[in-house]
Enzyme design. Structure first.
Site, PDB file in Angstrom:
ATOM      1  N   ARG A  46       0.849  -1.202   0.000  1.00 27.36           N
ATOM      2  CA  ARG A  46       0.000   0.000   0.000  1.00 27.36           C
ATOM      3  C   ARG A  46       0.878   1.243   0.000  1.00 27.36           C
ATOM      4  O   ARG A  46       0.616   2.220  -0.696  1.00 27.36           O
ATOM      5  CB  ARG A  46      -0.974   0.004   1.200  1.00 27.36           C
ATOM      6  CG  ARG A  46      -1.706   1.333   1.347  1.00 27.36           C
ATOM      7  CD  ARG A  46      -3.006   1.284   2.154  1.00 27.36           C
ATOM      8  NE  ARG A  46      -2.974   0.378   3.273  1.00 27.36           N
ATOM      9  CZ  ARG A  46      -2.310   0.587   4.417  1.00 27.36           C
ATOM     10  NH1 ARG A  46      -1.609   1.689   4.583  1.00 27.36           N
ATOM     11  NH2 ARG A  46      -2.346  -0.317   5.378  1.00 27.36           N
ATOM     12  N   TYR A  98     -16.557  16.272 -16.247  1.00 25.85           N
ATOM     13  CA  TYR A  98     -16.899  14.851 -16.347  1.00 25.85           C
ATOM     14  C   TYR A  98     -18.005  14.551 -15.316  1.00 25.85           C
ATOM     15  O   TYR A  98     -17.908  14.983 -14.165  1.00 25.85           O
ATOM     16  CB  TYR A  98     -15.636  14.041 -16.060  1.00 25.85           C
ATOM     17  CG  TYR A  98     -15.895  12.566 -15.894  1.00 25.85           C
ATOM     18  CD1 TYR A  98     -16.242  11.786 -16.984  1.00 25.85           C
ATOM     19  CD2 TYR A  98     -15.802  11.960 -14.652  1.00 25.85           C
ATOM     20  CE1 TYR A  98     -16.492  10.427 -16.831  1.00 25.85           C
ATOM     21  CE2 TYR A  98     -16.044  10.604 -14.492  1.00 25.85           C
ATOM     22  CZ  TYR A  98     -16.398   9.854 -15.593  1.00 25.85           C
ATOM     23  OH  TYR A  98     -16.648   8.522 -15.441  1.00 25.85           O
ATOM     24  N   ASP A 170      -7.416  18.460 -14.752  1.00 29.63           N
ATOM     25  CA  ASP A 170      -7.706  17.089 -15.191  1.00 29.63           C
ATOM     26  C   ASP A 170      -7.249  16.999 -16.652  1.00 29.63           C
ATOM     27  O   ASP A 170      -7.872  17.562 -17.545  1.00 29.63           O
ATOM     28  CB  ASP A 170      -9.207  16.798 -15.048  1.00 29.63           C
ATOM     29  CG  ASP A 170      -9.558  15.362 -15.433  1.00 29.63           C
ATOM     30  OD1 ASP A 170      -8.829  14.754 -16.238  1.00 29.63           O
ATOM     31  OD2 ASP A 170     -10.588  14.854 -14.941  1.00 29.63           O
TER      32      ASP A 170
HETATM   33  C1  LIG Z   1     -13.224   8.859 -16.892  1.00 26.61           C
HETATM   34  C2  LIG Z   1     -12.870  10.186 -16.371  1.00 26.61           C
HETATM   35  C3  LIG Z   1     -12.691  10.398 -15.000  1.00 26.61           C
HETATM   36  C4  LIG Z   1     -12.917   9.298 -13.976  1.00 26.61           C
HETATM   37  O1  LIG Z   1     -11.956   8.290 -14.087  1.00 26.61           O
HETATM   38  P1  LIG Z   1     -12.219   6.732 -13.722  1.00 26.61           P
HETATM   39  O2  LIG Z   1     -10.924   6.107 -14.083  1.00 26.61           O
HETATM   40  O3  LIG Z   1     -13.364   6.289 -14.567  1.00 26.61           O
HETATM   41  O4  LIG Z   1     -12.522   6.667 -12.273  1.00 26.61           O
HETATM   42  C5  LIG Z   1     -12.308  11.664 -14.582  1.00 26.61           C
HETATM   43  N1  LIG Z   1     -12.127  12.672 -15.455  1.00 26.61           N
HETATM   44  C6  LIG Z   1     -12.310  12.506 -16.787  1.00 26.61           C
HETATM   45  C7  LIG Z   1     -12.090  13.663 -17.710  1.00 26.61           C
HETATM   46  C8  LIG Z   1     -12.683  11.265 -17.288  1.00 26.61           C
HETATM   47  O5  LIG Z   1     -12.882  11.122 -18.601  1.00 26.61           O
END
Ligand SMILES: *Cc1c(COP(=O)(O)O)cnc(C)c1O
Length: 378
Positions: A46, A98, A170
């Site tokens: 972990r 998202y 992101d």
């Molecule tokens: C898919 C996605 C997420 C979430 O990610 P997971 O791996 O599905 O938990 C977050 N931000 C964006 C822009 C995404 O496309």
């Protein structure tokens, strides 16, 4: 070194004992200590695992940061970043986030006492009035999802850092191959590595990179204390996926441009959202700020009644959630990715019930165009 080279070299030369070219999967929960008070550098998986470490160092190097950390999913990465904040803190966030991030912020994070203002960061003037003494950070996606709006990262970062706000980007849609926000002054970059980084629709994972040791330490504490880590096998799949990211994205974005042009002239299509089309409002900015236009596009068809028929008729392009993999996928934000965003908010943002989102994969573009063409034949 060029990024394409760095990508291929991820994990190479790390296993000094054997010289293995492919980073081995250290499928172990724990590590034997050489003696009392001594450690090999790994104690418990972990806290740290050699395969995960290769991935974390790899993404850190690609994004140009100081510390990389891997998580069990994109959402686990985002939640772990949210644990940096305290009840009462306020964040400014993209308005067409998202859907899963929207859900996390408006439910669990709201219950925990965080507050959010949802803003259109393509209009930076609105930002000033929203900042209060409690505002701690900006959380932004660019391109946005599903409308592919392009945010001026440099301008946003300058404004936010002047106000002492942490900037979190992101970077799932563009990846470090096309866009490196830390180099523009962002504090944290995160990914759903499920998408382009993994690239093969076969693993769910998340990544975070910080631009400072201090933030990296805090997040490493959260990673270990909260424990939302990926297993060694999943880390290996991501290392494997990353190596081909440059060729995958180059191929897919060339196809995306072609399909965007095809869709735009199609009589069944009302509107196409792709930043690589010169009349897209973010076209010039995207050219300046990113190394390409990516392989995600959205389009509106003429009527909602056409949607189920198109989804049924498509043969190569699968009707499935997710994006960024070798297989082309189409989603219907209305009932899938954005179903948790209230309908009035969807309409205000311009997410209509006629909107489809296409993740262009690596099939030959002739075949993808033919597939769309036969599905849109009414
Ligand atoms: C898919 C996605 C997420 C979430 O990610 P997971 O791996 O599905 O938990 C977050 N931000 C964006 C822009 C995404 O496309």
């Amino acid at each position: 070194m060029e990024l394409a080279t760095k990508l291929v070299q991820v994990g190479v030369g790390r296993d000094e004992r054997t010289g293995a070219i492919s980073m081995p999967v250290y499928q172990t929960a724990t590590f034997r200590h050489p003696g009392l008070g001594r450690s090999t550098g790994f104690d418990y998986s972990r806290t740290g695992n050699p395969t995960r470490q290769a991935l974390e160092d790899g993404i850190c190097n690609l994004e140009g940061g100081r510390r990389g950390l891997a998580f069990a999913s994109g959402m686990a990465a985002i939640m772990s970043v949210m644990l940096l904040f305290r009840p009462g803190d306020h964040l400014l966030v993209s308005d067409d986030l998202y859907g899963g991030t929207y859900r996390l912020f408006t439910t669990l994070c709201a219950d925990y006492g965080l507050t959010f203002s949802f803003l259109d960061f393509t209009d930076l003037e609105s930002l000033d009035h929203c900042i209060t003494p409690k505002t701690k950070a900006v959380f932004v996606e660019t391109p946005t999802n599903p409308l592919m709006k392009i945010v001026d990262l440099k301008a946003l970062i300058n404004l936010a850092t002047q106000k002492g706000l942490l900037v979190i980007v992101d970077n799932t849609f563009f990846t470090p191959y096309l866009q490196r926000p830390l180099e523009l002054g962002a504090d944290l970059v995160l990914h759903s590595a499920t998408k382009y980084i993994g690239g093969h629709n076969d693993v769910v994972a998340g990544l975070v990179v910080s631009n400072s040791e201090e933030l990296g330490e805090k997040l490493a504490f959260i990673q270990n204390a909260a424990g939302a880590i990926p297993g060694p096998q999943d880390c290996w799949l991501l290392l494997r996926g990353m190596k081909t990211l440059a060729v995958r994205l180059e191929w897919a974005q060339a196809s995306a441009l072609r399909l965007a042009r095809f869709l735009r002239q199609h009589p069944a299509v009302k509107k196409v959202y792709y930043p690589g089309l010169p009349d897209h409002p973010g076209y010039d900015l995207c050219r300046k700020q990113a190394g390409g236009f990516g392989a995600m596009l959205s389009f509106e068809v003429k009527s909602m009644e056409m949607v189920p028929e198109i989804l049924k008729r498509l043969r190569i392009i699968s009707f499935a959630e997710s994006l960024g993999g070798v297989e082309s996928l189409i989603t219907y934000p209305e009932t899938q990715t954005h179903a948790d965003v209230p309908v009035e908010v969807r309409r205000r943002l311009g997410i209509s019930e006629c909107l489809l989102r296409l993740s262009v994969g690596l099939e030959h573009p002739d075949d993808l165009e033919a597939d769309l063409s036969q599905a849109l034949e009414f």
